[in-house]
Motif scaffolding. Structure first.
Motif, PDB file in Angstrom:
ATOM      1  N   PHE A 127     -11.487  50.041 129.252  1.00 58.33           N
ATOM      2  CA  PHE A 127     -11.076  50.096 130.642  1.00 58.33           C
ATOM      3  C   PHE A 127     -12.144  50.777 131.488  1.00 58.33           C
ATOM      4  N   GLY A 128     -12.257  50.312 132.727  1.00 55.92           N
ATOM      5  CA  GLY A 128     -13.137  50.944 133.695  1.00 55.92           C
ATOM      6  C   GLY A 128     -12.439  52.112 134.374  1.00 55.92           C
ATOM      7  N   ALA A 129     -13.058  52.631 135.396  1.00 57.71           N
ATOM      8  CA  ALA A 129     -12.553  53.831 136.066  1.00 57.71           C
ATOM      9  C   ALA A 129     -11.179  53.629 136.681  1.00 57.71           C
ATOM     10  N   ASP A 130     -10.860  52.410 137.102  1.00 59.73           N
ATOM     11  CA  ASP A 130      -9.564  52.148 137.729  1.00 59.73           C
ATOM     12  C   ASP A 130      -8.439  51.981 136.713  1.00 59.73           C
ATOM     13  N   GLY A 131      -8.753  51.965 135.433  1.00 62.79           N
ATOM     14  CA  GLY A 131      -7.717  51.822 134.407  1.00 62.79           C
ATOM     15  C   GLY A 131      -7.052  50.461 134.450  1.00 62.79           C
ATOM     16  N   GLY A 132      -5.754  50.423 134.151  1.00 63.91           N
ATOM     17  CA  GLY A 132      -5.024  49.153 134.123  1.00 63.91           C
ATOM     18  C   GLY A 132      -3.698  49.335 133.406  1.00 63.91           C
ATOM     19  N   VAL A 133      -3.305  48.348 132.665  1.00 66.98           N
ATOM     20  CA  VAL A 133      -2.064  48.406 131.902  1.00 66.98           C
ATOM     21  C   VAL A 133      -2.310  47.847 130.511  1.00 66.98           C
ATOM     22  N   ALA A 134      -1.457  48.238 129.569  1.00 66.56           N
ATOM     23  CA  ALA A 134      -1.607  47.772 128.191  1.00 66.56           C
ATOM     24  C   ALA A 134      -0.239  47.444 127.609  1.00 66.56           C
ATOM     25  N   LEU A 135      -0.238  46.533 126.661  1.00 70.38           N
ATOM     26  CA  LEU A 135       1.002  46.070 126.031  1.00 70.38           C
ATOM     27  C   LEU A 135       0.736  45.827 124.553  1.00 70.38           C
ATOM     28  N   GLY A 136       1.609  46.365 123.719  1.00 66.48           N
ATOM     29  CA  GLY A 136       1.529  46.083 122.289  1.00 66.48           C
ATOM     30  C   GLY A 136       2.877  45.586 121.797  1.00 66.48           C
ATOM     31  N   MET A 137       2.922  44.412 121.142  1.00 65.80           N
ATOM     32  CA  MET A 137       4.203  43.880 120.676  1.00 65.80           C
ATOM     33  C   MET A 137       4.070  43.390 119.243  1.00 65.80           C
ATOM     34  N   HIS A 138       5.229  43.149 118.629  1.00 66.85           N
ATOM     35  CA  HIS A 138       5.230  42.815 117.210  1.00 66.85           C
ATOM     36  C   HIS A 138       6.385  41.869 116.892  1.00 66.85           C
ATOM     37  N   ASN A 139       6.357  41.351 115.674  1.00 60.94           N
ATOM     38  CA  ASN A 139       7.492  40.661 115.084  1.00 60.94           C
ATOM     39  C   ASN A 139       7.416  40.845 113.579  1.00 60.94           C
ATOM     40  N   VAL A 140       8.480  40.457 112.865  1.00 61.29           N
ATOM     41  CA  VAL A 140       8.511  40.660 111.414  1.00 61.29           C
ATOM     42  C   VAL A 140       8.873  39.352 110.725  1.00 61.29           C
ATOM     43  N   THR A 141       8.266  39.151 109.566  1.00 57.63           N
ATOM     44  CA  THR A 141       8.399  37.872 108.868  1.00 57.63           C
ATOM     45  C   THR A 141       9.847  37.570 108.484  1.00 57.63           C
ATOM     46  N   ASP A 142      10.582  38.563 108.003  1.00 57.77           N
ATOM     47  CA  ASP A 142      11.970  38.329 107.595  1.00 57.77           C
ATOM     48  C   ASP A 142      12.804  37.777 108.748  1.00 57.77           C
ATOM     49  N   SER A 143      12.618  38.335 109.939  1.00 56.71           N
ATOM     50  CA  SER A 143      13.385  37.891 111.095  1.00 56.71           C
ATOM     51  C   SER A 143      13.003  36.469 111.502  1.00 56.71           C
ATOM     52  N   ILE A 144      11.716  36.166 111.458  1.00 56.96           N
ATOM     53  CA  ILE A 144      11.268  34.803 111.786  1.00 56.96           C
ATOM     54  C   ILE A 144      11.849  33.811 110.790  1.00 56.96           C
ATOM     55  N   ARG A 145      11.862  34.194 109.521  1.00 57.58           N
ATOM     56  CA  ARG A 145      12.389  33.305 108.478  1.00 57.58           C
ATOM     57  C   ARG A 145      13.883  33.029 108.692  1.00 57.58           C
ATOM     58  N   GLU A 146      14.653  34.082 109.010  1.00 60.38           N
ATOM     59  CA  GLU A 146      16.080  33.888 109.261  1.00 60.38           C
ATOM     60  C   GLU A 146      16.309  33.049 110.510  1.00 60.38           C
ATOM     61  N   PHE A 147      15.453  33.219 111.505  1.00 60.12           N
ATOM     62  CA  PHE A 147      15.533  32.398 112.715  1.00 60.12           C
ATOM     63  C   PHE A 147      15.329  30.928 112.372  1.00 60.12           C
ATOM     64  N   ALA A 148      14.337  30.642 111.565  1.00 62.56           N
ATOM     65  CA  ALA A 148      14.079  29.260 111.163  1.00 62.56           C
ATOM     66  C   ALA A 148      15.281  28.670 110.430  1.00 62.56           C
ATOM     67  N   ARG A 149      15.829  29.417 109.481  1.00 68.63           N
ATOM     68  CA  ARG A 149      16.985  28.919 108.726  1.00 68.63           C
ATOM     69  C   ARG A 149      18.167  28.637 109.649  1.00 68.63           C
ATOM     70  N   ALA A 150      18.412  29.553 110.586  1.00 71.88           N
ATOM     71  CA  ALA A 150      19.532  29.368 111.510  1.00 71.88           C
ATOM     72  C   ALA A 150      19.331  28.126 112.376  1.00 71.88           C
ATOM     73  N   CYS A 151      18.107  27.911 112.837  1.00 72.53           N
ATOM     74  CA  CYS A 151      17.835  26.739 113.683  1.00 72.53           C
ATOM     75  C   CYS A 151      18.030  25.438 112.916  1.00 72.53           C
ATOM     76  N   PHE A 152      17.512  25.365 111.708  1.00 69.81           N
ATOM     77  CA  PHE A 152      17.656  24.134 110.926  1.00 69.81           C
ATOM     78  C   PHE A 152      19.117  23.897 110.539  1.00 69.81           C
ATOM     79  N   ALA A 153      19.824  24.958 110.183  1.00 69.52           N
ATOM     80  CA  ALA A 153      21.238  24.808 109.829  1.00 69.52           C
ATOM     81  C   ALA A 153      22.040  24.334 111.038  1.00 69.52           C
ATOM     82  N   HIS A 154      21.752  24.894 112.208  1.00 74.78           N
ATOM     83  CA  HIS A 154      22.483  24.495 113.418  1.00 74.78           C
ATOM     84  C   HIS A 154      22.127  23.066 113.812  1.00 74.78           C
TER      85      HIS A 154
END
Length: 427
Positions: free
Chosen positions: A175-202
């Protein structure tokens, strides 16, 4: 009026009350369409903002746990407090979204689907079949860390393995002198896997092809994890069943998917990451006519728990008019369907078919009222300037009147048929 629907061994339905105009509609539907005809056992939690603030948001966790235990709940829209509310002293802290807390507790997937009615012109006229939106309700922007950067400096992201392995550090930017904003996000494999199963089942349950949209050309690892997990789950667990059902699965870039969806006739399940699903659900709801015609259900605990909701928000502007003594003609259809879908699930789990019949009756009567021209302002405006509209309370009363008439006719026929037809009915 006494209950007219037999209950058998019906277990409780957990009711989560909310805020503003959504709460007004919630109470109208419960008190005029449900409770006069069905002596259902309700376990009620008040998730209004003042009560969440009073309990330091403990009540939200307790409500989510109660839904998990009962396996069926129905939720009114709630407020997520803003800095403006904090500044006025209305709340002590910026409490998290109740929806996020509940979704994490239930480990659920959100499915939203419009009600398609012939009398309601669609903003996207080509959409003749429903589009089911599947939203992954974990991680991404909703569980991110964001902050303002005050000035010059170096922003890094570090992963430290629990097994003592070598840490991995990435430099994000300087960052320069004026700074700014920052964002850090995540996800987890188990949750993505359950999401996929739910979508295909539905998709199999509804008989719909499934599409997953991401931006994996930009977020090669992050969105690539969704793409790859969906492909693996499909090939390992669902490919044969989809082929037997004549259904397909495809991953597409989200910009291509959005354009294709607008040109389509509908009739598919669209799986999205958390933020994408939030936005695209609103687009689909409006494209089919109104957010008031959008059903929403959270399937949690691997499909063991159902939480229905009205997903149109608390409608603060309409609530101000209601408090001022007006009837703002807010559409309560989604609220009615939140109740009916929860009752239908309770009936299914508890083997109470007559309660299921009551839920089906409520939905049929509600659709019939709209098809016959009893419309709130949002729907009437789609029809044209000559279409009259009714107030919120008037619409609810119209549905309640038809439910009462239908149940009276059913009871009259049962009495005419003799003792066999009257079995289990409450006089």
């Amino acid at each position: 009026m006494t209950a007219t629907v037999p209950l058998g061994t019906l277990r409780p339905v957990v009711e989560l009350r909310g805020d503003e105009m959504a709460r007004v509609m919630w109470d109208l539907v419960r008190d005029r369409i449900v409770l006069p005809f069905l002596d259902v056992d309700l376990v009620t939690f008040d998730l209004s903002l003042p009560e969440r603030d009073r309990t330091a948001d403990r009540i939200t966790v307790e409500a989510a746990e109660a839904v998990r235990d009962a396996r069926v709940g129905t939720k009114c829209a709630t407020i997520t407090p803003t800095a403006e509310r904090l500044g006025t002293g209305e709340v002590r802290r910026l409490w998290p979204s109740p929806n996020g807390t509940i979704r994490r507790t239930l480990r659920g997937v959100i499915f939203r689907e419009p009600v398609v009615l012939g009398a309601v012109p669609r903003v996207v006229p080509g959409w003749t079949q429903p589009i089911v939106m599947a939203r992954h309700p974990y991680g991404d922007q909703y569980q991110a860390v964001d902050f303002a950067v005050p000035g010059a400096g170096r922003l890094t992201m570090t992963y430290v393995p629990d097994d003592g392995g070598v840490a991995v550090e990435h430099e994000i930017t300087r960052f320069g002198a004026d700074g700014g904003v920052a964002l850090g996000m995540h996800n987890v494999t188990d949750s993505i896997r359950e999401f996929a199963r739910a979508c295909f089942a539905h998709g199999l349950t509804r008989g719909l092809p499934v599409y997953l949209s991401t931006k994996d050309t930009v977020l090669r690892s992050y969105d690539g994890a969704f793409r790859d997990t969906f492909r693996t789950v499909f090939e390992d667990e669902f490919a044969d069943r989809f082929a037997a059902a004549g259904l397909a699965y495809e991953h597409r870039l989200i910009d291509d998917m959005a354009a294709s969806a607008l040109k389509s006739g509908g009739g598919f399940l669209w799986a999205c990451k958390n933020y994408d699903g939030d936005v695209q659900s609103d687009v689909v709801a409006q494209g089919f006519g109104s957010p008031g015609l959008m059903t929403s259900a959270l399937l949690g605990e691997g499909g063991r728990v159902l939480l229905t909701e009205a997903a149109h928000g608390t409608i603060a502007r309409h609530h101000r008019r209601w408090v001022a003594g007006e009837d703002p003609s807010t559409n309560p259809t989604a609220t009615i369907l939140a109740w009916s879908r929860a009752l239908a699930q309770r009936a299914l789990l508890d083997d109470a078919p007559q309660v299921g019949d009551f839920a089906e009756l409520v939905e049929r009567v509600t659709a019939g009222a709209i098809e016959s021209g009893c419309m709130t302002r949002d729907l009437a405006s789609l029809v044209g300037p000559h279409q009259a509209h009714v107030g919120t309370r008037e619409f609810v009363d119209e549905v309640a009147r038809h439910v009462r008439d239908e149940l009276h006719r059913t009871r009259t026929r049962a009495h005419a048929d003799g003792p066999a037809g009257r079995a289990g009915m409450v006089s």
